[in-house]
Design an enzyme around this catalytic site. Structure first.
Site, PDB file in Angstrom:
ATOM      1  N   ILE A 129      -1.243  -3.901  -1.737  1.00  0.00           N
ATOM      2  CA  ILE A 129      -0.718  -5.072  -1.018  1.00  0.00           C
ATOM      3  C   ILE A 129      -1.806  -6.142  -0.905  1.00  0.00           C
ATOM      4  O   ILE A 129      -1.568  -7.331  -1.150  1.00  0.00           O
ATOM      5  CB  ILE A 129      -0.202  -4.672   0.378  1.00  0.00           C
ATOM      6  CG1 ILE A 129       1.019  -3.760   0.232  1.00  0.00           C
ATOM      7  CG2 ILE A 129       0.137  -5.899   1.216  1.00  0.00           C
ATOM      8  CD1 ILE A 129       1.549  -3.197   1.540  1.00  0.00           C
ATOM      9  N   ARG A 143       3.955   6.022   1.552  1.00  0.00           N
ATOM     10  CA  ARG A 143       4.723   7.247   1.280  1.00  0.00           C
ATOM     11  C   ARG A 143       4.947   7.363  -0.214  1.00  0.00           C
ATOM     12  O   ARG A 143       4.877   6.372  -0.950  1.00  0.00           O
ATOM     13  CB  ARG A 143       6.051   7.240   2.021  1.00  0.00           C
ATOM     14  CG  ARG A 143       6.999   6.136   1.621  1.00  0.00           C
ATOM     15  CD  ARG A 143       8.356   6.308   2.276  1.00  0.00           C
ATOM     16  NE  ARG A 143       9.156   5.093   2.199  1.00  0.00           N
ATOM     17  CZ  ARG A 143      10.464   5.067   2.354  1.00  0.00           C
ATOM     18  NH1 ARG A 143      11.140   6.169   2.605  1.00  0.00           N
ATOM     19  NH2 ARG A 143      11.129   3.924   2.281  1.00  0.00           N
ATOM     20  N   ARG A 149       9.257   7.140   6.077  1.00  0.00           N
ATOM     21  CA  ARG A 149       8.032   6.477   6.552  1.00  0.00           C
ATOM     22  C   ARG A 149       7.436   7.218   7.747  1.00  0.00           C
ATOM     23  O   ARG A 149       6.216   7.270   7.907  1.00  0.00           O
ATOM     24  CB  ARG A 149       8.327   5.020   6.892  1.00  0.00           C
ATOM     25  CG  ARG A 149       8.768   4.212   5.674  1.00  0.00           C
ATOM     26  CD  ARG A 149       8.973   2.759   6.057  1.00  0.00           C
ATOM     27  NE  ARG A 149       9.568   1.964   4.992  1.00  0.00           N
ATOM     28  CZ  ARG A 149      10.873   1.707   4.896  1.00  0.00           C
ATOM     29  NH1 ARG A 149      11.720   2.185   5.797  1.00  0.00           N
ATOM     30  NH2 ARG A 149      11.329   0.964   3.906  1.00  0.00           N
ATOM     31  N   ASN A 200       2.469   1.755   7.342  1.00  0.00           N
ATOM     32  CA  ASN A 200       3.607   2.513   7.891  1.00  0.00           C
ATOM     33  C   ASN A 200       3.193   3.777   8.630  1.00  0.00           C
ATOM     34  O   ASN A 200       2.167   4.371   8.306  1.00  0.00           O
ATOM     35  CB  ASN A 200       4.546   2.887   6.741  1.00  0.00           C
ATOM     36  CG  ASN A 200       5.473   1.753   6.405  1.00  0.00           C
ATOM     37  OD1 ASN A 200       5.977   1.078   7.300  1.00  0.00           O
ATOM     38  ND2 ASN A 200       5.702   1.551   5.108  1.00  0.00           N
ATOM     39  N   ASP A 234      12.196  -6.715   5.533  1.00  0.00           N
ATOM     40  CA  ASP A 234      13.602  -6.320   5.697  1.00  0.00           C
ATOM     41  C   ASP A 234      14.483  -7.565   5.848  1.00  0.00           C
ATOM     42  O   ASP A 234      15.587  -7.642   5.317  1.00  0.00           O
ATOM     43  CB  ASP A 234      13.738  -5.405   6.921  1.00  0.00           C
ATOM     44  CG  ASP A 234      12.730  -4.272   6.875  1.00  0.00           C
ATOM     45  OD1 ASP A 234      12.862  -3.420   5.983  1.00  0.00           O
ATOM     46  OD2 ASP A 234      11.788  -4.256   7.694  1.00  0.00           O
ATOM     47  N   ARG A 292      14.792  -9.169   2.470  1.00  0.00           N
ATOM     48  CA  ARG A 292      15.706  -8.382   1.630  1.00  0.00           C
ATOM     49  C   ARG A 292      17.158  -8.675   2.011  1.00  0.00           C
ATOM     50  O   ARG A 292      18.040  -8.744   1.148  1.00  0.00           O
ATOM     51  CB  ARG A 292      15.405  -6.883   1.809  1.00  0.00           C
ATOM     52  CG  ARG A 292      14.129  -6.446   1.120  1.00  0.00           C
ATOM     53  CD  ARG A 292      13.690  -5.054   1.559  1.00  0.00           C
ATOM     54  NE  ARG A 292      12.568  -4.582   0.753  1.00  0.00           N
ATOM     55  CZ  ARG A 292      11.782  -3.561   1.081  1.00  0.00           C
ATOM     56  NH1 ARG A 292      11.980  -2.898   2.216  1.00  0.00           N
ATOM     57  NH2 ARG A 292      10.799  -3.189   0.283  1.00  0.00           N
ATOM     58  N   HIS A 307      11.308  -0.350  11.258  1.00  0.00           N
ATOM     59  CA  HIS A 307      11.163  -0.483   9.804  1.00  0.00           C
ATOM     60  C   HIS A 307      11.328   0.921   9.200  1.00  0.00           C
ATOM     61  O   HIS A 307      10.371   1.568   8.790  1.00  0.00           O
ATOM     62  CB  HIS A 307       9.800  -1.084   9.453  1.00  0.00           C
ATOM     63  CG  HIS A 307       9.556  -1.205   7.984  1.00  0.00           C
ATOM     64  ND1 HIS A 307      10.362  -1.953   7.155  1.00  0.00           N
ATOM     65  CD2 HIS A 307       8.603  -0.663   7.182  1.00  0.00           C
ATOM     66  CE1 HIS A 307       9.913  -1.861   5.906  1.00  0.00           C
ATOM     67  NE2 HIS A 307       8.845  -1.081   5.896  1.00  0.00           N
TER      68      HIS A 307
HETATM   69  P1  NAD Z   1      -2.578   1.487  -1.106  1.00  0.00           P
HETATM   70  O1  NAD Z   1      -2.725   2.965  -1.083  1.00  0.00           O
HETATM   71  O2  NAD Z   1      -2.532   0.783  -2.409  1.00  0.00           O
HETATM   72  O3  NAD Z   1      -3.764   0.814  -0.277  1.00  0.00           O
HETATM   73  C1  NAD Z   1      -4.087   1.255   1.003  1.00  0.00           C
HETATM   74  C2  NAD Z   1      -5.569   0.993   1.194  1.00  0.00           C
HETATM   75  O4  NAD Z   1      -5.874   1.255   2.550  1.00  0.00           O
HETATM   76  C3  NAD Z   1      -6.477   1.911   0.344  1.00  0.00           C
HETATM   77  O5  NAD Z   1      -7.361   1.115  -0.417  1.00  0.00           O
HETATM   78  C4  NAD Z   1      -7.198   2.750   1.385  1.00  0.00           C
HETATM   79  O6  NAD Z   1      -8.511   3.085   1.000  1.00  0.00           O
HETATM   80  C5  NAD Z   1      -7.160   1.811   2.587  1.00  0.00           C
HETATM   81  N1  NAD Z   1      -7.362   2.474   3.871  1.00  0.00           N
HETATM   82  C6  NAD Z   1      -6.932   3.700   4.273  1.00  0.00           C
HETATM   83  N2  NAD Z   1      -7.364   3.966   5.517  1.00  0.00           N
HETATM   84  C7  NAD Z   1      -8.054   2.859   5.931  1.00  0.00           C
HETATM   85  C8  NAD Z   1      -8.759   2.543   7.117  1.00  0.00           C
HETATM   86  N3  NAD Z   1      -8.856   3.389   8.139  1.00  0.00           N
HETATM   87  N4  NAD Z   1      -9.358   1.328   7.176  1.00  0.00           N
HETATM   88  C9  NAD Z   1      -9.305   0.472   6.156  1.00  0.00           C
HETATM   89  N5  NAD Z   1      -8.673   0.718   4.984  1.00  0.00           N
HETATM   90  C10 NAD Z   1      -8.058   1.921   4.886  1.00  0.00           C
HETATM   91  O7  NAD Z   1      -1.306   1.132  -0.201  1.00  0.00           O
HETATM   92  P2  NAD Z   1      -0.475  -0.233  -0.150  1.00  0.00           P
HETATM   93  O8  NAD Z   1       0.576  -0.195  -1.202  1.00  0.00           O
HETATM   94  O9  NAD Z   1      -1.388  -1.390  -0.077  1.00  0.00           O
HETATM   95  O10 NAD Z   1       0.288  -0.013   1.244  1.00  0.00           O
HETATM   96  C11 NAD Z   1      -0.422   0.006   2.445  1.00  0.00           C
HETATM   97  C12 NAD Z   1       0.497   0.397   3.597  1.00  0.00           C
HETATM   98  O11 NAD Z   1       1.508  -0.598   3.797  1.00  0.00           O
HETATM   99  C13 NAD Z   1       1.251   1.723   3.407  1.00  0.00           C
HETATM  100  O12 NAD Z   1       1.262   2.439   4.636  1.00  0.00           O
HETATM  101  C14 NAD Z   1       2.654   1.271   3.040  1.00  0.00           C
HETATM  102  O13 NAD Z   1       3.619   2.239   3.336  1.00  0.00           O
HETATM  103  C15 NAD Z   1       2.772   0.061   3.930  1.00  0.00           C
HETATM  104  N6  NAD Z   1       3.837  -0.905   3.605  1.00  0.00           N
HETATM  105  C16 NAD Z   1       4.499  -1.488   4.647  1.00  0.00           C
HETATM  106  C17 NAD Z   1       5.483  -2.422   4.399  1.00  0.00           C
HETATM  107  C18 NAD Z   1       6.230  -3.065   5.531  1.00  0.00           C
HETATM  108  O14 NAD Z   1       7.181  -3.808   5.266  1.00  0.00           O
HETATM  109  N7  NAD Z   1       5.886  -2.846   6.790  1.00  0.00           N
HETATM  110  C19 NAD Z   1       5.798  -2.766   3.085  1.00  0.00           C
HETATM  111  C20 NAD Z   1       5.099  -2.166   2.041  1.00  0.00           C
HETATM  112  C21 NAD Z   1       4.117  -1.223   2.320  1.00  0.00           C
HETATM  113  C1  LMR Z   2       8.894  -0.926   2.021  1.00  0.00           C
HETATM  114  O1  LMR Z   2       9.797  -1.141   2.824  1.00  0.00           O
HETATM  115  O2  LMR Z   2       8.962  -1.271   0.836  1.00  0.00           O
HETATM  116  C2  LMR Z   2       7.620  -0.267   2.497  1.00  0.00           C
HETATM  117  O3  LMR Z   2       7.721   0.076   3.859  1.00  0.00           O
HETATM  118  C3  LMR Z   2       7.206   0.883   1.660  1.00  0.00           C
HETATM  119  C4  LMR Z   2       8.090   2.083   1.885  1.00  0.00           C
HETATM  120  O4  LMR Z   2       7.541   3.185   2.056  1.00  0.00           O
HETATM  121  O5  LMR Z   2       9.304   1.945   1.883  1.00  0.00           O
END
Ligand code: NAD
Ligand code: LMR
Length: 321
Positions: free
Chosen positions: A20, A96, A102, A135, A163, A166, A191
């Site tokens: 992200i 996940r 989640r 998440n 959301d 979407r 979420h």
């Molecule tokens: P990713 O695995 O590509 O990156 C996560 C990064 O976080 C990694 O580089 C990891 O080293 C780092 N990390 C882990 N623990 C940490 C800490 N204590 N301090 C600092 N950095 C830390 O994952 P991503 O695809 O970037 O997703 C990140 C999170 O966002 C996931 O939990 C995912 O489910 C969530 N997400 C939420 C939404 C939403 O709408 N709320 C949407 C998409 C993803």
């Molecule tokens: C999403 O909604 O795309 C993120 O929260 C990632 C997930 O685990 O669904």
């Protein structure tokens, strides 16, 4: 809300070496959050094993020569990352994989947000805005707010704008009208797959079978669908939604947006839960849209989310003060 031209605003992004962040950082550096006239200074927080990769991200950011980017710090120390920060995107957490919900991430991710909530409490600007993306976002935001007793819980939000976006996208596809025409859409709750995308107030005749039978499950399960089709959880769309959220929080909006904010007992949602509501932003603050008459269908869907968030809160009792 802009600062004087030579005064950069500090923005912190955790999980800076992740998927992200690889979209998000470029949007922030381009001025899409604070505006094209506000210089920014970025703090990138990572775990020690990923600091090297975050350094590489910082090199690429520097190579992009953004006129507004005035400095980058890469660190594994939360106290350094959050020092004087005005806006924090808490992205760093495990995503996940296929077949998980989640909430299955609570155990793996919850503790991150006690540490970061405390570091924000102790170091950040007193008017800091914190958006939790990692998440399960609502409960992680709840944990972070709980770990920051000197700040107001309203300073901690969870991302449900994805959301919301979407929902707009599905409506637009169904009606062949641009997303901007739908100004009264909201996604209530958590979420999670229980979320309630609500089309009750949309200025368009909505096909009820499509709405309840197709649209709601489509949006609620879109994250899982992206993981299935793309092989990784959503990244660019999540980053874009995070930018939308923080931008609107700072600059305001009259159209309804979905923000997961601390409940003040509105619509029977327990005070303190971080819950997706129809919101508007005024003077730098989200306000929950008040006075909506809810049908039994809406009440039932909202209640299911309240119960789910209560049980997540129960599951993280050991992390709460
Ligand atoms: P990713 O695995 O590509 O990156 C996560 C990064 O976080 C990694 O580089 C990891 O080293 C780092 N990390 C882990 N623990 C940490 C800490 N204590 N301090 C600092 N950095 C830390 O994952 P991503 O695809 O970037 O997703 C990140 C999170 O966002 C996931 O939990 C995912 O489910 C969530 N997400 C939420 C939404 C939403 O709408 N709320 C949407 C998409 C993803
Ligand atoms: C999403 O909604 O795309 C993120 O929260 C990632 C997930 O685990 O669904």
């Amino acid at each position: 809300m802009t600062q004087a031209a030579n005064q950069p605003v500090k923005i912190t992004v955790t999980g800076a070496a992740g998927n992200i962040a690889y979209s998000l950082l470029w949007r922030i550096a381009a001025g899409d959050v604070y505006g094209k006239d506000t210089p920014v200074e970025l703090a990138l927080l990572e775990i020690p094993q990923a600091v090297g990769a975050a350094e590489g991200v910082a090199m690429e950011l520097a190579d992009s020569a953004f006129p507004l980017l005035r400095g980058i710090t890469v660190t594994d120390d939360p106290d350094v990352a959050f020092k004087d920060t005005k806006a924090a995107f808490l992205v760093g957490a495990r995503p996940r994989s296929k077949g998980m919900e989640r909430a299955d991430l609570l155990e793996a991710n919850g503790a991150i947000f006690t540490v970061q909530g405390k570091a924000i409490n102790d170091n950040a600007a007193r008017d800091v805005r914190v958006l939790v993306v990692g998440n399960p976002a609502n409960t992680n935001a709840f944990i972070a707010a709980n770990s920051a007793p000197d700040l107001d819980p309203s300073q901690f939000n969870a991302l449900m704008r994805l959301d919301h976006n979407r929902t707009l996208s599905q409506l637009s596809l169904k009606t062949s009208r641009p997303t901007a025409e739908f100004t009264k859409v909201a996604v209530w709750g958590n979420h999670s797959a229980t979320q309630f995308p609500d089309l009750t107030y949309v200025n368009e005749e909505v096909d009820q079978d499509w709405y309840t039978g197709e649209m709601i499950p489509k949006v609620a399960n879109r994250g899982a669908e992206i993981i299935e089709v793309r092989g990784h959880s959503s990244a660019a769309s999540a980053a874009s939604a995070a930018v939308d959220h923080m931008h609107d929080w700072i600059h305001g909006t009259e159209d309804w947006r979905t923000a997961a904010v601390v409940s003040d007992d509105s619509y029977g949602v327990d005070e303190g839960l971080i819950f997706g509501f129809p919101t508007v932003a005024k003077n730098g603050t989200w306000e929950i849209v008040q006075g909506l008459e809810l049908s039994d269908f809406q009440k039932e869907r909202i209640q299911a989310n309240v119960e789910e968030l209560r049980s997540e809160r129960e599951a993280v009792q050991h992390l709460l003060k």
